[in-house]
Structures are given as structure tokens and as C-alpha cells.
Design an enzyme around this catalytic site. Structure first.
Site, short mmCIF file in Angstrom:
data_model
loop_
_atom_site.label_atom_id
_atom_site.label_comp_id
_atom_site.label_asym_id
_atom_site.label_seq_id
_atom_site.Cartn_x
_atom_site.Cartn_y
_atom_site.Cartn_z
CG HIS A 224 24.65 34.81 -12.19
ND1 HIS A 224 24.78 34.18 -10.97
CD2 HIS A 224 24.46 33.80 -13.09
CE1 HIS A 224 24.69 32.87 -11.12
NE2 HIS A 224 24.48 32.60 -12.41
CG ASP A 226 22.72 31.14 -16.01
OD1 ASP A 226 23.48 31.69 -15.21
OD2 ASP A 226 22.10 30.08 -15.75
CG HIS A 282 20.14 32.16 -11.13
ND1 HIS A 282 19.96 32.67 -12.40
CD2 HIS A 282 21.27 31.39 -11.22
CE1 HIS A 282 20.90 32.23 -13.20
NE2 HIS A 282 21.73 31.45 -12.51
NE ARG A 292 22.93 24.02 -3.56
CZ ARG A 292 23.04 24.79 -4.64
NH1 ARG A 292 24.04 25.64 -4.77
NH2 ARG A 292 22.12 24.71 -5.59
C1 LIG Z 1 29.08 29.90 -21.69
C2 LIG Z 1 29.33 30.54 -20.56
C3 LIG Z 1 28.28 31.11 -19.67
C4 LIG Z 1 29.07 31.55 -18.46
C5 LIG Z 1 30.35 31.99 -19.08
C6 LIG Z 1 30.68 30.79 -19.98
O1 LIG Z 1 31.66 31.09 -20.94
C7 LIG Z 1 31.11 29.59 -19.14
C8 LIG Z 1 30.65 29.69 -17.68
C9 LIG Z 1 29.30 30.35 -17.50
C10 LIG Z 1 29.11 30.91 -16.09
C11 LIG Z 1 28.68 29.88 -15.04
C12 LIG Z 1 28.51 30.58 -13.68
C13 LIG Z 1 27.72 31.89 -13.78
C14 LIG Z 1 28.22 32.75 -14.98
C15 LIG Z 1 27.57 34.13 -14.98
C16 LIG Z 1 29.73 32.77 -14.94
O2 LIG Z 1 30.40 33.61 -14.39
O3 LIG Z 1 30.24 31.68 -15.62
C17 LIG Z 1 28.04 31.96 -16.25
C18 LIG Z 1 28.42 32.65 -17.58
C19 LIG Z 1 27.22 33.34 -18.19
O4 LIG Z 1 26.14 32.74 -18.29
O5 LIG Z 1 27.38 34.50 -18.57
O1 LIG Z 2 24.81 26.46 -7.74
C1 LIG Z 2 23.75 26.89 -8.09
O2 LIG Z 2 22.67 26.53 -7.62
C2 LIG Z 2 23.69 27.97 -9.16
C3 LIG Z 2 24.77 27.83 -10.20
C4 LIG Z 2 24.61 28.83 -11.29
O3 LIG Z 2 23.83 29.73 -11.23
C5 LIG Z 2 25.46 28.72 -12.51
O4 LIG Z 2 26.35 27.85 -12.59
O5 LIG Z 2 25.23 29.52 -13.44
FE LIG Z 3 23.62 30.77 -13.17
#
Ligand SMILES: C=C1C[C@]23C[C@@]1(O)CC[C@H]2[C@@]12CCC[C@@](C)(C(=O)O1)[C@H]2[C@@H]3C(=O)O
Ligand SMILES: O=C(O)CCC(=O)C(=O)O
Ligand SMILES: [Fe+2]
Length: 366
Positions: A224, A226, A282, A292
């Protein structure tokens, strides 16, 4: 979307991954699924390495610019976050994830909520579940901390709040270094100083990846980008984070470097830079012997500010590539379209150099 698993995801069914001696079918990412594959894609021992940048170096700004253009990721040292605070947040994360499942579920993230415990949000886009559990904190950690430790929540809150404060400062500094490397100053950014609503602003995501009986067929966190301006990631000293580099390289491991923090270029920086700094694809893989933990600080603008390519980076030969969008709208778009989110706000074809890393299901990794 995959109906059965997305239903499980909606009700936030988290399985206790520590209870398995074999990989359950629900978590087996077969190579047939091509780009979804856990073991798929070359993971190179690339001679090129992800830059480690010293924030005290006088060339920091150029080094950051180069890293953003070529990798979309770099590690920083001399970032001023104390080792004590990094150790402390790791300890608090480990404490949280080692609670019994019924206790963690008291703080389960509601189906349409932001904060709380649960499976990866992006699970609904994949046919298999991920080998991880997560805890998201948007704003104050208090409500969830009380649910988890009714008698002793303050300690957790203190560490989280101190970490959020330190990360906010570092993320602001890194954002200006990134923008500075493009010749952008505060005068060029209309929303500077705009406080906006705090809600919906930066999130803290704790990720836990338990040891896995069959790591080659499992996926910790699927590929994905961010939805942020930038993300600062603290990974414990266990390998697992990989970034995708085009031009035939494939997946590259980001090796844990003692004391360093990983910085990802997010989708909103991709938009602000008019595609000059592409967000990095990533994922996290898992292993058989070591648990981890990672802590991601997902940094964005005030939720209601319209983000669009900075005017200084737009001209006749570099037309505006993305339409204006607020962070909340973008998060909504991501929740709906996932890897097509960035493309869905695009106004014209990408620069020829930029491979569309955000249509990641077409990225051949299997
Ligand atoms: C601000 C945010 C980015 C995120 C969605 C969220 O509301 C909170 C969690 C974030 C996260 C972390 C893990 C990967 C990700 C793709 C997810 O599913 O939750 C990201 C979201 C994002 O960056 O779109
Ligand atoms: O655990 C990791 O190294 C990646 C975590 C991550 O990509 C995320 O929280 O958006
Ligand atoms: Fe991420």
C-alpha cells in the site's frame, strides 16, 4: 472486494494469531494470486541502498530531495527523538498487544471509527487476511486506554502523548525539508498556520506481527501507499519492511538501523509536489522466530484544508496533475478505491518518468 472476509473485517474479527501452529487457509497468500503473493516478487540484495540521512549534515536538504525523487523513502539519524522515548513506545506497544484478546477487544475499532484495536483496514480489499494486528490512535488515547486498563491508563497515555508531540515536531521539520528541496518556502503554502480541526489530523498506528508458522505464504501488511504527507516509522530491530522500487529492482528490504527512523513519502506529498515526489509502495512481511512491532506516525495537514499541487511547481510544460482535495476526502477515497485513489483524483497523464506505482495491483511482483 471479497464478501466473506470483508464481512469479517467489518465486524473486526481478529483471530488470535499466537494460537496457530499451522497457517490457516484464511491467511495463506498463494502465489496464484500474483501481486497479492507474500513470497512473490524479487526481494533483492540490491547494491543500491536506501539512504540514511543525518539531519545534522549541511547537505540534508539535497540528500532528502534526491531520496524522495529516487526512492520515496529514507532513514533519518540525529532526529532528536530520544532513545528512551523510542524504547518506551515499543514497550507500551508490546504491553498492549500481549494483553488477552478479550481485553484488547474492549477497545475494538468500531466499523466506521478511526481509533482502536483491529485488523488492517485495507483487509477488505484482499482475498486473504494479514498476519498482523493493529491499534490506531487519532487524537487523544484516553478513551481507548481506559477501556484497556481501567485502573492504570495514565502511564500509556503519557507515553503516547509525549510521542505524538515529538513526532509532530519532527514531521513538520521533515515536511519543510522535503518542500524546501523543491524550492518551496512557507510563503508558497496557503494553509501554513491554519490550525483547522484537530480531529482527523495525524494518526499513530501501532502494528504487531506475531511469529508465523509459514512466513513465505503469509503477509504481514499488504502492499500500500500511505495517504499522508509523510509517515515516520519506528521499526523494532526485526526486518520486515519492504519498499517497491521500479526499474526491474522489485521489493527491497529496509534494514533496521539502530536509532534510525524510516520516512515514507505519502500520497498527499505526491499531490503537493505535482508528481515529482511519488509516494512509496511498501509492505511488511513476517518471520518464523521473531515477533515484530512497528509504530507509524501518519502525518497530514489539517483535515479540512484543500491540498493541491503547489502553484510554483505548475507551468505550461508541467500542468497541474491532481485536483484539490482535503485529507478527509482523500481518506474517504482511499477507503473506497484503495490503490486507485491517487489515479481517481488525477487530472492528466503522469509524467513519463513516473511509473504509476499506485495502481499496485498491476505491479508485477508475483
Ligand atoms: C490517517 C490514516 C491513514 C491510514 C488510515 C488512517 O485513518 C489511520 C490508519 C492509517 C493506516 C495505517 C496502516 C496502513 C493504512 C493504509 C491503513 O490501512 O491504515 C494506513 C491508512 C492510510 O494511509 O491510508
Ligand atoms: O510495519 C511496517 O514496517 C509497515 C507499517 C506501515 O506501513 C503502516 O503502518 O502504514
Ligand atoms: Fe504504510
Amino acid at each position: 472486494m471479497v464478501t466473506k472476509l470483508s464481512d469479517a473485517f467489518k465486524v473486526n474479527h481478529v483471530l488470535d494469531l499466537n494460537s496457530f501452529t499451522e497457517l490457516p487457509e484464511t491467511h495463506a497468500w498463494t502465489s496464484k494470486l500474483d501481486s497479492y503473493s507474500a513470497s512473490g516478487g524479487s526481494c533483492t540484495s540490491n547494491p543500491e541502498t536506501i539512504p540514511i540521512i543525518d539531519l545534522n549534515n549541511k547537505n540534508t536538504i539535497d540528500l532528502i530531495g534526491h531520496a524522495c525523487k529516487t526512492w520515496g523513502v529514507f532513514q533519518v539519524i540525529n532526529h532528536n527523538i530520544s532513545k528512551n522515548l523510542l524504547d518506551e513506545i515499543e514497550l507500551k506497544g508490546k504491553g498492549l498487544f500481549s494483553l488477552p484478546m478479550h481485553q484488547k477487544l474492549r477497545a475494538a475499532r468500531p466499523p466506521d471509527g478511526l481509533s482502536g484495536y483491529g485488523v488492517a483496514r485495507i483487509s477488505s480489499f484482499f482475498p486473504k487476511l494479514m498476519w498482523s494486528e493493529g491499534f490506531t490512535i487519532v487524537g487523544s488515547p484516553l478513551e481507548n486506554a481506559i477501556q484497556l486498563w481501567p485502573e492504570d491508563y495514565q502511564n500509556f497515555c503519557d507515553t503516547i502523548e509525549e510521542y505524538q508531540k515529538a513526532m509532530k515536531k519532527l514531521a513538520g521539520k521533515l515536511m519543510w525539508l522535503m518542500l524546501g528541496s523543491l524550492g518551496i518556502t512557507e510563503d508558497d503554502v496557503e494553509w501554513v498556520g491554519c490550525k483547522g480541526e484537530e480531529r482527523g489530523c495525524s494518526a499513530l498506528q501501532l502494528n504487531s506481527y506475531p511469529t508465523c508458522p509459514d512466513p513465505d505464504r503469509a503477509m504481514g501488511l499488504a502492499a500500500h501507499t500511505d495517504s499522508t504527507i509523510l509517515t515516520i516509522l519506528h521499526q523494532s530491530n526485526t526486518r520486515g519492511l519492504q519498499v517497491f522500487k521500479e526499474e526491474g529492482t522489485g521489493w527491497v528490504t529496509v534494514p533496521p538501523h539502530p536509532g534510525a527512523l524510516v520516512v515514507h513519502v505519502g500520497d498527499l506529498m505526491h499531490i503537493l509536489s505535482n508528481g515529482l515526489y511519488p509516494s512509496v509502495l511498501h509492505r511488511a512481511i513476517v518471520n518464523r522466530t521473531q515477533h515484530r512491532l512497528s509504530v507509524a506516525y501518519l502525518y497530514g495537514p489539517p483535515a479540512s484544508v484543500k491540498i493541491s499541487p503547489l502553484q510554483k511547481l505548475v507551468d505550461i510544460s508541467h500542468p497541474q496533475m491532481y485536483r484539490p482535495i482535503t485529507w478527509s476526502e482523500y481518506l474517504g477515497t482511499k477507503a473506497k478505491h484503495f490503490d486507485k485513489a491517487l489515479t481517481s483524483v488525477r487530472l492528466c497523464a503522469p509524467r513519463s518518468r513516473v511509473v504509476n506505482s499506485n495502481d499496485h495491483k498491476i505491479v508485477k511482483v508475483g
